[in-house]
Design a protein around this motif. Structure first.
Motif, PDB file in Angstrom:
ATOM      1  N   GLU A  84       0.829  -1.204   0.000  1.00 18.13           N
ATOM      2  CA  GLU A  84       0.000   0.000   0.000  1.00 18.13           C
ATOM      3  C   GLU A  84       0.865   1.256   0.000  1.00 18.13           C
ATOM      4  N   ASN A  85       1.938   1.233   0.781  1.00 18.28           N
ATOM      5  CA  ASN A  85       2.848   2.371   0.850  1.00 18.28           C
ATOM      6  C   ASN A  85       3.479   2.637  -0.521  1.00 18.28           C
ATOM      7  N   THR A  86       3.896   1.576  -1.191  1.00 20.41           N
ATOM      8  CA  THR A  86       4.488   1.716  -2.528  1.00 20.41           C
ATOM      9  C   THR A  86       3.477   2.310  -3.504  1.00 20.41           C
ATOM     10  N   GLN A  87       2.245   1.818  -3.448  1.00 18.14           N
ATOM     11  CA  GLN A  87       1.196   2.344  -4.337  1.00 18.14           C
ATOM     12  C   GLN A  87       0.908   3.812  -4.039  1.00 18.14           C
ATOM     13  N   LEU A  88       0.828   4.151  -2.759  1.00 12.78           N
ATOM     14  CA  LEU A  88       0.579   5.540  -2.387  1.00 12.78           C
ATOM     15  C   LEU A  88       1.744   6.442  -2.807  1.00 12.78           C
TER      16      LEU A  88
END
Length: 127
Positions: free
Chosen positions: A92-96
């Protein structure tokens, strides 16, 4: 009467049956035999006591081992769940981060476009 006879040393029983009294030597022999038997019984008691202690110790170790195995299983399960959650949060952090980078790029492009429009408008108004 027989239970009394069982507790009485054999020499005394013979002496009583024959009507005589036990000699000092006979009594000393009986006393030494009794002491030997007491010593043997105490040794046997000590061995049995030690065996019982070992057995109880092993039972306690096994009970403690079962508790430890259960705790290890619980911690392993929790660790697996936390690892899975960490992976999800990292994704999720990478996507954000990617969305933020795209938004920053869009903002920079919009600013650049706005500056160009302002310059063009400014040129058109000055002519």
């Amino acid at each position: 009467m027989q239970s009394h006879l069982l507790a009485t040393p054999p020499n005394v029983i013979r002496d009583r049956q024959s009507g005589g009294t036990a000699s000092t030597a006979s009594l000393r022999t009986d006393l030494e035999l009794s002491r030997t038997e007491i010593r043997t019984l105490r040794e046997e008691r000590d061995k049995l006591k030690a065996a019982l202690q070992r057995s109880l110790g092993q039972q306690l170790d096994q009970a403690a081992t079962k508790d430890l195995v259960a705790r290890i299983d619980e911690l392993t399960s929790n660790n697996h769940e936390l690892s899975t959650q960490l992976q999800q949060v990292q994704q999720e952090n990478t996507q954000l981060q990617q969305r933020l980078d795209e938004a920053e790029d869009d903002l920079a492009a919009a600013r650049s476009s706005l500056r160009r429009m302002i310059r063009e408008e400014s040129r058109d108004n000055s002519r």
